[in-house]
Scaffold this motif. Structure first.
Motif, PDB file in Angstrom:
ATOM      1  N   PHE A  57       0.790  -1.342   0.079  1.00 10.70           N
ATOM      2  CA  PHE A  57       0.057  -0.061   0.023  1.00 10.70           C
ATOM      3  C   PHE A  57       0.992   1.204  -0.078  1.00 10.70           C
ATOM      4  O   PHE A  57       0.344   2.346  -0.422  1.00 10.70           O
ATOM      5  CB  PHE A  57      -0.937   0.167   1.123  1.00 10.70           C
ATOM      6  N   VAL A  58       2.164   0.972   0.595  1.00  5.63           N
ATOM      7  CA  VAL A  58       2.795   2.223   0.691  1.00  5.63           C
ATOM      8  C   VAL A  58       3.282   3.053  -0.805  1.00  5.63           C
ATOM      9  O   VAL A  58       3.149   4.183  -0.853  1.00  5.63           O
ATOM     10  CB  VAL A  58       4.080   1.998   1.531  1.00  5.63           C
ATOM     11  N   SER A 112       0.261   9.312  -4.666  1.00  6.80           N
ATOM     12  CA  SER A 112      -0.615  10.267  -4.334  1.00  6.80           C
ATOM     13  C   SER A 112      -0.497  11.472  -3.389  1.00  6.80           C
ATOM     14  O   SER A 112      -1.282  12.249  -3.333  1.00  6.80           O
ATOM     15  CB  SER A 112      -2.141   9.747  -4.089  1.00  6.80           C
ATOM     16  N   ALA A 113       0.648  11.196  -2.914  1.00  2.45           N
ATOM     17  CA  ALA A 113       1.020  12.230  -1.899  1.00  2.45           C
ATOM     18  C   ALA A 113       1.404  13.500  -2.307  1.00  2.45           C
ATOM     19  O   ALA A 113       2.243  13.520  -3.472  1.00  2.45           O
ATOM     20  CB  ALA A 113       2.190  11.764  -0.846  1.00  2.45           C
ATOM     21  N   TYR A 131       5.868   2.468 -10.260  1.00  2.52           N
ATOM     22  CA  TYR A 131       6.485   1.152 -10.871  1.00  2.52           C
ATOM     23  C   TYR A 131       5.892  -0.034 -10.114  1.00  2.52           C
ATOM     24  O   TYR A 131       5.640  -1.096 -10.546  1.00  2.52           O
ATOM     25  CB  TYR A 131       7.685   1.217 -11.117  1.00  2.52           C
ATOM     26  N   PHE A 132       6.125   0.484  -8.714  1.00  5.46           N
ATOM     27  CA  PHE A 132       5.591  -0.767  -7.854  1.00  5.46           C
ATOM     28  C   PHE A 132       4.285  -0.839  -7.217  1.00  5.46           C
ATOM     29  O   PHE A 132       3.995  -1.690  -6.346  1.00  5.46           O
ATOM     30  CB  PHE A 132       6.628  -0.516  -6.709  1.00  5.46           C
ATOM     31  N   VAL A 192      10.442   9.918  -7.057  1.00  3.07           N
ATOM     32  CA  VAL A 192      10.040   9.119  -6.112  1.00  3.07           C
ATOM     33  C   VAL A 192       8.554   8.376  -6.622  1.00  3.07           C
ATOM     34  O   VAL A 192       8.306   7.444  -6.602  1.00  3.07           O
ATOM     35  CB  VAL A 192       9.808   9.643  -4.787  1.00  3.07           C
ATOM     36  N   LYS A 193       7.745   9.396  -7.352  1.00  2.56           N
ATOM     37  CA  LYS A 193       6.489   9.085  -7.656  1.00  2.56           C
ATOM     38  C   LYS A 193       6.569   8.072  -8.871  1.00  2.56           C
ATOM     39  O   LYS A 193       5.933   7.156  -9.061  1.00  2.56           O
ATOM     40  CB  LYS A 193       5.656  10.299  -8.185  1.00  2.56           C
TER      41      LYS A 193
END
Length: 450
Positions: free
Chosen positions: A291-292, A298-299, A312-313, A306-307
Motif C-alpha cells: 500500500f505504501v 498520490s501524496a 512502478y511498484f 519518487v513518484k
C-alpha cells in the motif's frame, strides 16, 4: 449424491448443530444488510450509478480492500471498514506478544489471560478505526464518489456523524464475529470476511460472462469453460496447500490407557507440521507494505522521481509490483512461522509426555530437528503461496477482467478455501460426536460402541 443428502438430513436432525448453523446464517445476513446502508449525507443512488458506470479493472489495491468488505468500501457504507481494523489490531497484539512480557504472561494464563487479550484487542480496534476512518473519508472523492453524492456537503457535521458510524460499524462487525464464534459454528471473523468476498462473486462472473459472450467478445462460451476449469484447478491447488502436512514420527516408550489395566509399549504417533503454517498472514503483511507505493504516488509532498519509482511498484499487473510482492510473501512466511510455531516448546512438551522422535535425543536436539524440518518445508510452501498470490495478475494478462481474476488466487481464494475446510471440520466434529459419519464421508448413522 444420495449419501450427501442423507448427511445433510443428519445435520439438520441434531438440534444443537442446527441452531448453530441458523444463528451463523442469521448473523451473516445481518452483516450483509448493514453493509448496504450508506453513510448519512450521501446519495446511495448516485454512488450506485457511479459504481455501475465505472470501468472495470480500476485500482487493484482498492479492489482488494473492497472485496474484503463485500463492496462496502467503494459504496461508502457504514460497514466500509468492516472487520479490517479488528484484523489489524489482532495482528498488532500478536506481534507485540513477542516483545512485551505482560502479553506473554497473559498468553500463558489460560482462559483469564485470553479474555484480557481479547479486551485489549477490542480497545485497539477502536483506536485503529479512529485513525483509518478520517483517512477513508478524506479519500472518498478519489475512490470515485462523485461530488453530487454529498447532499449536505463535506462539512464538520458530515465528518463527525460519519466517524461515529464507521467506528460503530467496525465494533458491530467485531461483535457479530465474536458471537458467531461463541454461539455459531466458529471462525466468526473469517466467515464475515468470506461472505464479503463471496458477495462480489456473482457480479464479477456475470461481467466476465457478458464480456466473453456479447457480440465482439473474445472466446465465447469455450473461453468461459476454460476459465472455469482453470479456476477449479487453482482451488484444488489451494486445498492441497492448506491441508498439506509433514508427518514427523513420534514414539512413546510406555503409555497407560485410561480405564484399563494394560500398557501400550512402543505406541507410535506423529507431529503434523503444515507446509504452509503461516496461512494467509504473509499475504496480508505483504499487501500492507504494498500500500505504501500507492500512497506515495498520490501524496503531495512526493517528488516526481519518487513518484515514478512508486508508480512502478504500485501497478497491480506490473512486473515490479509482483516480484516485490512475491519476495515479501516468502520473507514473511518464514517470519510468521518462526514466531507462531514454538519448536522448542513442542520438544519440551513431547519430552514431558514421555515421547521422542526415533533416533533423536529428547529436548534441544528434538527442537533443532523440528526447526530444521519446518524451515525446509516452509520454503516450497512459501513459493507456492507467492505463486498463488500473484496468479490474478497473470490471469489479467490473458484477457480476464480484474474483478473476476481476483478469485483466481491471492488472499480471497485462500480465505474461502481455508474457512470452508475449517467449517466442514467443525460440522464433522459435531456429527462424529453424535455417532454420525463425517460430512465428506457417508450419511449413515454409526453404531455407538459401548
Amino acid at each position: 449424491m444420495k449419501k450427501f443428502i442423507e448427511t445433510v438430513k443428519n445435520i439438520w436432525s441434531i438440534e444443537e448443530l442446527r441452531n448453530k448453523i441458523l444463528i451463523t446464517l442469521s448473523f451473516m445476513v445481518i452483516y450483509r444488510f448493514a453493509a448496504q446502508v450508506t453513510l448519512p449525507g450521501l446519495d446511495g443512488k448516485v454512488i450506485a450509478d457511479a459504481m455501475n458506470n465505472k470501468a472495470t479493472g480500476g485500482n487493484g489495491i482498492v479492489d482488494i480492500i473492497n472485496m474484503f468488505t463485500g463492496g462496502g468500501f467503494s459504496r461508502a457504507s457504514v460497514m466500509a471498514l468492516g472487520v479490517m481494523p479488528y484484523i489489524s489490531a489482532s495482528i498488532v497484539v500478536q506481534l507485540m506478544g513477542i516483545a512485551i512480557p505482560y502479553l506473554q504472561k497473559l498468553q500463558k494464563d489460560g482462559e483469564s489471560g485470553r479474555k484480557k487479550i481479547t479486551q485489549i484487542t477490542r480497545w485497539l480496534t477502536i483506536a485503529i478505526t479512529l485513525v483509518q476512518g478520517p483517512a477513508y473519508l478524506a479519500s472518498l472523492p478519489s475512490l470515485g464518489i462523485p461530488a453530487n453524492a454529498f447532499m449536505l456537503g463535506q462539512g464538520g457535521m458530515f465528518w463527525i456523524t460519519s466517524m461515529v458510524l464507521l467506528t460503530t460499524g467496525s465494533i458491530f462487525a467485531m461483535w457479530l464475529g465474536e458471537k458467531i464464534t461463541d454461539k455459531g459454528i466458529g471462525n466468526g471473523i473469517s466467515l464475515l470476511i468470506m461472505i464479503g468476498i463471496i458477495a462480489g462473486f456473482p457480479s464479477s462472473f456475470a461481467q466476465e460472462f457478458l464480456s466473453k459472450t456479447n457480440t465482439g467478445g473474445a472466446g465465447g462460451i469455450m473461453m468461459i469453460l476454460i476459465e472455469i476449469i482453470v479456476w477449479l484447478a487453482v482451488i484444488l491447488a489451494c486445498v492441497y496447500l492448506v491441508t498439506a502436512i509433514r508427518k514427523v514420527a513420534v514414539q512413546y516408550a510406555r503409555k497407560t490407557v485410561a480405564g484399563t489395566v494394560r500398557d501400550v509399549a512402543g505406541a507410535r504417533q506423529y507431529i503434523p507440521l503444515k507446509l504452509n503454517s503461516a496461512g494467509v498472514m504473509p499475504i496480508i503483511f505483504a499487501q500492507a507494505i504494498m500500500f505504501v507505493p500507492s500512497a506515495l504516488t498520490s501524496a503531495s509532498f512526493t517528488s516526481d522521481g519518487v513518484k515514478r519509482i512508486a508508480g512502478y511498484f504500485s501497478d497491480f499487473t506490473g512486473v515490479g509490483y509482483n516480484v516485490l510482492f512475491a519476495v515479501l510473501i516468502i520473507v514473511f512466511s518464514y517470519f510468521y512461522t518462526a514466531i507462531t510455531i514454538p519448536t522448542n516448546k513442542m520438544a519440551d512438551d513431547l519430552k514431558r509426555s514421555g515421547g521422542f522422535i526415533p533416533g533423536i535425543r529428547p529436548g534441544k536436539e528434538t527442537g533443532d530437528l523440528l526447526d530444521r524440518i519446518l524451515s525446509l518445508i516452509t520454503f516450497p510452501g512459501s513459493i507456492f503461496l507467492a505463486l498463488l498470490a500473484i496468479l490474478p495478475a497473470f490471469v489479467v494478462k490473458f484477457g480476464v477482467q480484474q474483478n473476476w481474476a481476483m478469485f483466481y488466487g491471492g488472499t480471497s481464494l485462500l480465505i474461502m478455501v481455508g474457512v470452508a475446510i475449517d467449517t466442514i471440520q467443525q460440522i464433522n466434529s459435531h456429527l462424529l460426536n453424535r455417532h454420525y459419519d463425517g460430512l465428506m464421508k457417508t450419511g449413515s448413522k454409526r453404531k455407538s460402541v459401548a
